[in-house]
Structures are given as structure tokens and as C-alpha cells.
Design an enzyme around this catalytic site. Sequence first.
Site, mmCIF file in Angstrom:
data_model
loop_
_atom_site.group_PDB
_atom_site.id
_atom_site.type_symbol
_atom_site.label_atom_id
_atom_site.label_comp_id
_atom_site.label_asym_id
_atom_site.label_seq_id
_atom_site.Cartn_x
_atom_site.Cartn_y
_atom_site.Cartn_z
ATOM 1 N N TYR A 65 0.855 -1.207 0.000
ATOM 2 C CA TYR A 65 0.000 0.000 0.000
ATOM 3 C C TYR A 65 0.891 1.258 0.000
ATOM 4 C CZ TYR A 65 -4.453 2.410 0.645
ATOM 5 O OH TYR A 65 -5.568 3.199 0.468
ATOM 6 N N LYS B 209 -3.245 8.451 2.822
ATOM 7 C CA LYS B 209 -4.481 8.274 3.607
ATOM 8 C C LYS B 209 -4.312 8.809 5.031
ATOM 9 C CE LYS B 209 -7.079 6.264 0.465
ATOM 10 N NZ LYS B 209 -8.024 7.106 -0.304
HETATM 11 P P1 NAP Z 1 -12.142 3.783 -8.476
HETATM 12 O O1 NAP Z 1 -13.461 3.340 -8.939
HETATM 13 O O2 NAP Z 1 -10.972 3.510 -9.358
HETATM 14 O O3 NAP Z 1 -12.215 5.322 -8.095
HETATM 15 C C1 NAP Z 1 -11.058 6.141 -7.961
HETATM 16 C C2 NAP Z 1 -11.418 7.449 -8.561
HETATM 17 O O4 NAP Z 1 -10.354 8.423 -8.420
HETATM 18 C C3 NAP Z 1 -11.658 7.312 -10.062
HETATM 19 O O5 NAP Z 1 -12.944 7.798 -10.362
HETATM 20 C C4 NAP Z 1 -10.559 8.172 -10.655
HETATM 21 O O6 NAP Z 1 -10.983 8.799 -11.832
HETATM 22 C C5 NAP Z 1 -10.402 9.219 -9.584
HETATM 23 N N1 NAP Z 1 -9.222 10.042 -9.845
HETATM 24 C C6 NAP Z 1 -7.918 9.676 -9.847
HETATM 25 N N2 NAP Z 1 -7.159 10.731 -10.209
HETATM 26 C C7 NAP Z 1 -7.999 11.777 -10.429
HETATM 27 C C8 NAP Z 1 -7.828 13.138 -10.815
HETATM 28 N N3 NAP Z 1 -6.611 13.663 -11.046
HETATM 29 N N4 NAP Z 1 -8.930 13.924 -10.958
HETATM 30 C C9 NAP Z 1 -10.149 13.426 -10.729
HETATM 31 N N5 NAP Z 1 -10.392 12.147 -10.354
HETATM 32 C C10 NAP Z 1 -9.319 11.332 -10.218
HETATM 33 O O7 NAP Z 1 -11.793 3.091 -7.076
HETATM 34 P P2 NAP Z 1 -12.507 3.123 -5.650
HETATM 35 O O8 NAP Z 1 -12.009 1.924 -4.962
HETATM 36 O O9 NAP Z 1 -13.966 3.361 -5.778
HETATM 37 O O10 NAP Z 1 -11.796 4.367 -4.954
HETATM 38 C C11 NAP Z 1 -12.507 5.443 -4.385
HETATM 39 C C12 NAP Z 1 -11.873 5.839 -3.062
HETATM 40 O O11 NAP Z 1 -12.059 4.786 -2.119
HETATM 41 C C13 NAP Z 1 -10.368 6.091 -3.145
HETATM 42 O O12 NAP Z 1 -10.035 7.168 -2.294
HETATM 43 C C14 NAP Z 1 -9.801 4.800 -2.567
HETATM 44 O O13 NAP Z 1 -8.507 4.955 -2.038
HETATM 45 C C15 NAP Z 1 -10.826 4.532 -1.488
HETATM 46 N N6 NAP Z 1 -10.832 3.175 -0.944
HETATM 47 C C16 NAP Z 1 -10.967 2.103 -1.764
HETATM 48 C C17 NAP Z 1 -10.949 0.831 -1.227
HETATM 49 C C18 NAP Z 1 -11.063 -0.379 -2.111
HETATM 50 O O14 NAP Z 1 -10.652 -1.459 -1.696
HETATM 51 N N7 NAP Z 1 -11.627 -0.270 -3.294
HETATM 52 C C19 NAP Z 1 -10.802 0.651 0.167
HETATM 53 C C20 NAP Z 1 -10.669 1.770 0.974
HETATM 54 C C21 NAP Z 1 -10.684 3.038 0.416
HETATM 55 P P3 NAP Z 1 -10.510 8.215 -13.233
HETATM 56 O O15 NAP Z 1 -10.672 6.730 -13.239
HETATM 57 O O16 NAP Z 1 -11.437 8.944 -14.105
HETATM 58 O O17 NAP Z 1 -9.083 8.622 -13.335
#
Ligand code: NAP
Length: 258
Positions: A158, A165
Site C-alpha cells: 500500500y 491516507k
Molecule cells: P475507483 O473506482 O478507481 O475510483 C477512484 C477514482 O479516483 C476514479 O474515479 C478516478 O478517476 C479518480 N481520480 C484519480 N485521479 C484523479 C484526478 N486527477 N482527478 C479526478 N479524479 C481522479 O476506485 P474506488 O475503490 O472506488 O476508490 C474510491 C476511493 O475509495 C479512493 O479514495 C480509494 O482509495 C478509497 N478506498 C478504496 C478501497 C477499495 O478497496 N476499493 C478501500 C478503501 C478506500 P478516473 O478513473 O477517471 O481517473
Amino acid sequence: MLTINHQGRFGLVFGVANHRSLAAAIGEKLAASGARLAFAYQNERLRDMCDKATQDIPDRTLLECDVTRDDDLERTFGRVKEEFGGLDFLVHSVAFAQREDLEGAYRNTSREGFRLALEISAYSLLPMSRLAAPLMEGRKGSIITLSYLGAERAVASYNVMGTAKAALEQAVKQLALDLGPSNIRVNAISAGPVNTLAARGISGFRDILKIYEERAPLRRNITQEEVGNAALFLLSDLASGITGTTLHVDCGYHIVGY
Ligand code: NAP
């Protein structure tokens, strides 16, 4: 029966990349509660995916916004002001790190990789909150972001995202203090692992899913819908006394010592 009614309230959601995105589940729950929503996608190339993932949400607005660009952020919140007149909910569900920084030794993280990860995944919450605040005036605004246990513990692979985070969770506390007098709440959800685009970029992600299933008190992984439900609660007036906190939605994994 207790229902959450957000008719006449407005939300802006960042981070819908596709139908698996945590932000998509949060958007669905908010929309089902009656809120009118705008979704921000990073750039034109990703518009279609965001469009498709939110197509069942009535009357939603799509806005292009790269969170590293101040002009994009200003234009996005300006459009929200024009279209909605104000804002009640802000969902920050955005994170990024270079692939090479999500594997191998943490000490090898480049200066640029560190900067990028912290800027996109943590700093971006600050300008968003600054621009949201005047739109939330007199409306009991609520802001949430998405974090992970890697903020509190050292998690293999990570790496720099854990550092980002940790910064994000501290920023939540600092922003809660800043915005509390304006009756705006700021909270984080620390989600367990969910199979999304961002998660697949983490080396060994499938092993993490298996370990959670074996060791979490509830003996399973969470669903996107559970994150959506927790987000709806935190954003709603049911959580009116809660700010500056990180709520773990991880089937209890974070409490386990051995
Ligand atoms: P996701 O669907 O890939 O979402 C991540 C988002 O971040 C995407 O929509 C991506 O947009 C956006 N992003 C990245 N760079 C960007 C930029 N410069 N400007 C605007 N948007 C940007 O994955 P997710 O898992 O749902 O992640 C959402 C949040 O949850 C993140 O903060 C992640 O760390 C957190 N989280 C996830 C998990 C897990 O296991 N999935 C667990 C805990 C926390 P594009 O794709 O359009 O670039």
C-alpha cells in the site's frame, strides 16, 4: 419506519470511474434518498464510463474535473452554483498513485510519485472543501471522503498510499475544526477492500481480500452497498452530531489483533 429524505438537497460526487466505484454506490444511495446529484469525472476520455455508471440516476449532471487543476475545480463548483444554487453534500472518493509506487520497497518511492499521490489523494480535499463551503452556507453541509486502514497501519504494497491516507484522515480532522462553526461536518469512511479499478492497482490485492474474509469478525468482505449505506448515514442529519471522525466499514477487521 425511519426514512432519510433528501428531496430538495444537492450533492456533488467525485470518483465514479465505473459501476464498481465506491462513489457509484454512494451516488445510488443519495439519489434513492431524493437528492439531486452532479458527478465529476477526470477527463473527456472517462466521460462515457461515468455516464454509463450513473445512467439510472434521474436528472444527474456530469461535469469534467481533474482535481489537480485549480481552474477545473473552480469551474466545477461554479457550475454547481449555477445549476443547484447551493450544495448540501460533497463526496470525495478520489485517489491515485503511480503503479510502481504500489509495489516493492516503500523507500524507493520517487519524489514525484510521493507528490502525485498526496496531491490527488489528500490535498484535493482542501480546495474542494474551500469551494464547497460558501455553497453550503446555511444548509447544514456534509462532506465525506474515503480512506483505508493503511492510514493507521503499515500495509505491504500500500506504500505511499498509506502516507496519503494518513494525511487525508488528519485533513478531515483539521477541516472539521475549520468548518464546524459554519455547521459543515467532515468525516471519512475507512472501507475494507473492494474490487474496483483503483484497488486492482495494488500489488497482491486478491490476497488482501482473502485475508479479510478469513480474519474479519464478520468472516466476509464488505460490499459497495455497505459503503453506500454508511455514506448516506454520515451525510444525512442522522449523523448531525458527528464530525472529524473516521468510520470503519470493514466487517470489523480493524479491531483484530491476532
Ligand atoms: P475507483 O473506482 O478507481 O475510483 C477512484 C477514482 O479516483 C476514479 O474515479 C478516478 O478517476 C479518480 N481520480 C484519480 N485521479 C484523479 C484526478 N486527477 N482527478 C479526478 N479524479 C481522479 O476506485 P474506488 O475503490 O472506488 O476508490 C474510491 C476511493 O475509495 C479512493 O479514495 C480509494 O482509495 C478509497 N478506498 C478504496 C478501497 C477499495 O478497496 N476499493 C478501500 C478503501 C478506500 P478516473 O478513473 O477517471 O481517473
